[in-house]
Scaffold this active site. Structure first.
Site, PDB file in Angstrom:
ATOM      1  N   TYR A   1      -0.055   0.047   1.058  1.00 14.08           N
ATOM      2  CA  TYR A   1      -1.183   0.996   0.873  1.00 14.08           C
ATOM      3  C   TYR A   1      -1.708   1.948   1.578  1.00 14.08           C
ATOM      4  O   TYR A   1      -1.741   3.428   0.997  1.00 14.08           O
ATOM      5  CB  TYR A   1      -2.532   0.055   0.212  1.00 14.08           C
ATOM      6  CG  TYR A   1      -3.719   0.735  -0.227  1.00 14.08           C
ATOM      7  CD1 TYR A   1      -3.641   1.432  -1.553  1.00 14.08           C
ATOM      8  CD2 TYR A   1      -4.768   0.946   0.832  1.00 14.08           C
ATOM      9  CE1 TYR A   1      -5.005   1.794  -1.969  1.00 14.08           C
ATOM     10  CE2 TYR A   1      -6.194   1.745   0.342  1.00 14.08           C
ATOM     11  CZ  TYR A   1      -5.983   2.120  -0.972  1.00 14.08           C
ATOM     12  OH  TYR A   1      -7.286   2.620  -1.291  1.00 14.08           O
TER      13      TYR A   1
ATOM     14  N   LYS B   1      -1.035   6.054   0.708  1.00 15.40           N
ATOM     15  CA  LYS B   1      -2.227   7.012   0.729  1.00 15.40           C
ATOM     16  C   LYS B   1      -2.102   8.049   1.833  1.00 15.40           C
ATOM     17  O   LYS B   1      -2.531   9.050   1.523  1.00 15.40           O
ATOM     18  CB  LYS B   1      -3.572   6.288   1.061  1.00 15.40           C
ATOM     19  CG  LYS B   1      -3.900   5.174  -0.019  1.00 15.40           C
ATOM     20  CD  LYS B   1      -4.175   6.115  -1.445  1.00 15.40           C
ATOM     21  CE  LYS B   1      -4.982   5.231  -2.363  1.00 15.40           C
ATOM     22  NZ  LYS B   1      -5.105   6.048  -3.729  1.00 15.40           N
TER      23      LYS B   1
END
Length: 301
Positions: A171, A175
């Site tokens: 993640y 991002k």
């Protein structure tokens, strides 16, 4: 309805719940016609029993707004293209793209499977890329046809992408990639009348309920600092014509706080004007580090 997004056509991905839902409702309240995209999957990206996009469309229409649902997978070229086509076929234009869709498959790095890595990077990073690509192709064509758009893109990064987050290597990497993609898109698309910015929101959603569990007590003074709707006013403004001149920026938003995030830039430097030995390079680094700001702490460290 009327407001700062009056008659603008806005696409919001992952708009069935949480932040996306809050954004879609906020845009509609400001007069936008909203394309509500949601694949209707669970927190880990697997199919859920129902799709919430239609419910959000009903909610917007019940309040007097205009909206249409889209249930395609925006992490495929076909799904991203059909998302843009839905806006054009339904409303005849596309003004704003809000990339919000995503899910989690958290693991420590030594336990993180390749499938979990690929799935998260696919939806977050590839999903941002494909919707941006197809939207930008439309806006470029409009500009070349003598109809320069007043187009806006708001991408969704995270504090995990700016500082890192323990147990979220997939993640965090996705991002962080979204931030770099935002900077490149802002530079490439400016000539076509497109502004591209990113937000790093902090709010209580399905994805963050464990992270913010300690803050889920009853709000003080009636203000719930972790409510998703706190982030949406910034997103709506960035997605409106009123944000003229603001592009290539990353904003952190939480509760009533908005912060302009400042990314990588040259800090202290030493130049020997010749090749360093390994020992000399180490000494130089030690000296330079005494002159720098200490990095922010990785979330969960």
């Amino acid at each position: 309805m009327s407001g700062i997004c009056e008659r603008r056509v806005v696409v919001v991905t992952g708009a069935g719940r949480g932040l996306g839902r809050a954004h879609a409702l906020a845009f509609a309240a400001e007069g936008a016609r909203v394309v509500v995209n949601d694949l209707g999957v669970g927190l880990d990206g697997t199919p859920a029993a129902d799709s919430p996009a239609g419910r959000i469309v009903h909610e917007i229409r019940a309040a007097g707004g205009e909206a249409v649902a889209h249930g395609g997978d925006i992490a495929t070229s076909e799904g991203a293209a059909s998302l843009v086509a839905t806006a054009l076929e339904t409303y005849g234009r596309l003004d704003t793209l809000v990339n919000n869709a995503g899910f989690l498959r958290d693991r420590m790095l030594v336990n993180l499977g390749e499938d979990d890595w690929d799935a998260v990077v696919r939806v977050h990073l590839k999903g941002h890329f494909l919707t941006l690509k197809h939207s930008a192709a439309h806006w470029r064509a409009e500009a070349k046809a003598g109809r320069p758009p007043v187009a806006r893109v708001v991408n969704t990064s995270s504090g995990a992408g700016l500082l890192g987050s323990v147990g979220q290597g997939n993640y965090s990497a996705a991002k962080a990639g979204i931030v770099a993609l935002t900077l490149v898109a802002a530079a490439e698309l400016a000539r076509y009348g497109v502004q591209v910015n990113a937000i790093a929101p902090a709010a209580r959603t399905r994805m963050t309920e464990r992270t913010f569990a300690a803050t889920m007590a009853a709000p003080e003074n009636g203000f719930d600092t972790m409510a998703p709707g706190n982030v949406s006013p910034l997103v709506v403004w960035l997605g409106s014509a009123a944000s003229e001149g603001v592009t290539g920026r990353v904003f952190e938003a939480e509760g009533g706080r908005i912060t302009v995030m400042e990314g990588w830039r040259p800090g202290p430097t030493l130049d020997k004007a010749a090749r360093w030995s390994a020992g000399e390079a180490g000494e130089a680094v030690r000296k330079l580090l005494t002159e720098t700001t200490v990095p922010g702490v990785v979330y969960g460290a």
